[in-house]
Design an enzyme around this catalytic site. Structure first.
Site, mmCIF file in Angstrom:
data_model
loop_
_atom_site.group_PDB
_atom_site.id
_atom_site.type_symbol
_atom_site.label_atom_id
_atom_site.label_comp_id
_atom_site.label_asym_id
_atom_site.label_seq_id
_atom_site.Cartn_x
_atom_site.Cartn_y
_atom_site.Cartn_z
ATOM 1 N N HIS A 1 45.843 58.668 8.543
ATOM 2 C CA HIS A 1 45.063 59.598 9.356
ATOM 3 C C HIS A 1 44.346 58.887 10.500
ATOM 4 C CE1 HIS A 1 40.991 61.471 10.071
ATOM 5 N NE2 HIS A 1 41.779 62.483 10.361
ATOM 6 N N LYS B 1 46.218 73.283 14.058
ATOM 7 C CA LYS B 1 45.230 73.661 13.048
ATOM 8 C C LYS B 1 45.429 75.109 12.607
ATOM 9 C CE LYS B 1 42.996 69.729 13.377
ATOM 10 N NZ LYS B 1 42.804 68.793 12.248
ATOM 11 N N LYS C 1 32.668 61.269 12.481
ATOM 12 C CA LYS C 1 32.696 62.480 13.290
ATOM 13 C C LYS C 1 31.573 63.398 12.828
ATOM 14 C CE LYS C 1 37.734 62.299 13.890
ATOM 15 N NZ LYS C 1 39.025 62.960 13.587
ATOM 16 N N GLU D 1 48.878 70.487 5.520
ATOM 17 C CA GLU D 1 47.835 69.483 5.280
ATOM 18 C C GLU D 1 46.529 70.104 4.809
ATOM 19 O OE1 GLU D 1 45.624 66.058 8.010
ATOM 20 O OE2 GLU D 1 47.702 66.646 8.413
#
Length: 387
Positions: A319, A189, A74, A243
């Site tokens: 993940h 997030k 990414k 996380e």
């Protein structure tokens, strides 16, 4: 190369003596439907994510067996992964595809001057996954069954709807759609510069979800002091986990948080070797580990670390890359969570069954996926190695 399921060999017909005849690498750039931002963007450390870069490996043996695997990156690194594997791939041609560990070591030695983590292992991961896919196809079994499954499905949660560029109302709508589609948990997030805004969004989603499974991900954007304060504030929301509250390589800091708070801490997705993951364990980490097979170097090292993690009674939540991780999660002694992202759907013909909060292992041989014409159209460059 068209991927077709390999029929199991007749009893006594052995793949013994078979050799890898050809290997094709494909560098693929997959645009996302829209740009997404996590806390690394809001803190100015990265640009919004607009694409996923894939490294595919397709291999064929002298007996006509086939396997497919992939790795990914990414924002940066995709070209480097492709270049590295292209440079060392000839070492694998002509080897017996059953000798997965031997092939893995030979590729590690071929690229030893750049180390055994990072791009080097991420590149080799694509071939390693393809070899396991071939092995399971040859046996006529789903990969999970070949490895030895504890279950046929795992708990599943969605991440793709919870990024920070979306408003709270947008996230609520996507969370509702995910739950209605059968997904059990929702992750959003956090970690933006205004921590009060983080708490406002978490509170709104907790109210929206009721007592449903709920996770948050700070993407490494807190220092130790802020992480402790935020973990304390977040205790009230009954989260499944918090996380990456700290830098991914702060093993001691993550271990301290995991021993201090009731809410589990989760980390590990950024680590690129078994040794890096074991740094968490050695520091006294008691949270949830999140190894990523394409990042840690493939299925070979993933299974090695999973054995060690199980020995230390750590929970597992792999993940990304659910197409690979569903199989690996099914083999873990305690039930993991599998992360749902629909981003890779355009690359594969098949879809995974999801219902009642569970994601189900396909009954097709190998990973259970074939590549689409869309994947071919998104291919930037290819290289083929033949015996």
């Amino acid at each position: 190369m068209t991927q077709t399921p390999n029929p199991p060999l007749a009893a006594g017909a052995a793949a013994a003596g078979d050799r890898i005849r050809s290997i094709t690498l494909s560098h693929v750039v997959l645009p996302l439907p829209y740009a997404v931002s996590d806390a690394k963007v809001l803190t100015g450390r990265q640009k919004p994510l607009t694409e996923t870069v894939m490294l595919f490996v397709e291999l064929t043996t002298e007996q006509g067996l086939e396997g497919m695997g992939f790795s990914y990156s990414k924002r940066a690194g995709g070209k480097a992964q492709y270049a590295h594997l292209k440079e060392v791939m000839d070492v694998a041609v002509g080897q017996d595809p059953s000798d997965i560990a031997k092939i893995y070591e030979s590729l590690m030695w071929a690229g030893a001057s750049v180390g055994r983590s990072g791009v080097a292992t991420q590149a080799v991961a694509a071939l390693d996954v393809a070899l396991y896919d071939l092995k399971a196809r040859r046996a006529g079994l789903p990969l999970a069954k070949l490895l030895g499954a504890h279950r046929d499905s795992c708990r599943v949660y969605n991440t793709s709807g919870g990024f920070l560029q979306a408003s709270v109302e947008e996230i609520k709508e996507k969370a509702t759609a995910s739950i209605e589609s059968g997904i059990g948990g929702i992750k959003i997030k956090v970690g933006q510069p205004d921590w009060r805004e983080d708490l406002r969004r978490v509170a709104a989603l907790r109210e929206h979800l009721g007592d449903g499974p709920f996770m948050v991900d700070a993407n490494q954007q807190w220092d130790r002091a802020r992480a402790r304060r935020m973990c304390r504030e977040l205790e009230q929301f009954d989260l499944v986990w918090i996380e990456e509250p700290l830098d991914a390589w702060d093993h001691v800091g993550h271990a301290d948080l995991s021993q201090t708070f009731d809410t589990p801490i989760a980390t590990g997705e950024m680590l690129t070797s078994v040794a890096e993951h074991m740094g968490l364990v050695d520091a006294g980490y008691r949270g949830i580990v999140q190894p990523d097979a394409p990042r840690i170097g493939g299925i070979t090292p993933f299974l090695k670390f999973a054995t060690l993690a199980a020995h230390h009674r750590l929970d597992l939540a792999p993940h990304y890359a659910m197409e690979i991780h569903l199989h690996l999660a099914a083999t873990y002694p305690t039930e993991p969570w599998v992360e749902h992202f629909e981003w890779l759907n355009p690359l594969f013909e098949e879809r995974i069954e999801i219902r009642d909060g569970q994601i189900f292992v396909p009954d097709r041989p190998g990973l259970g996926f074939t590549l689409t014409e869309k994947m071919r159209s998104l291919t930037v460059e290819t290289a083929t190695f033949s015996a």
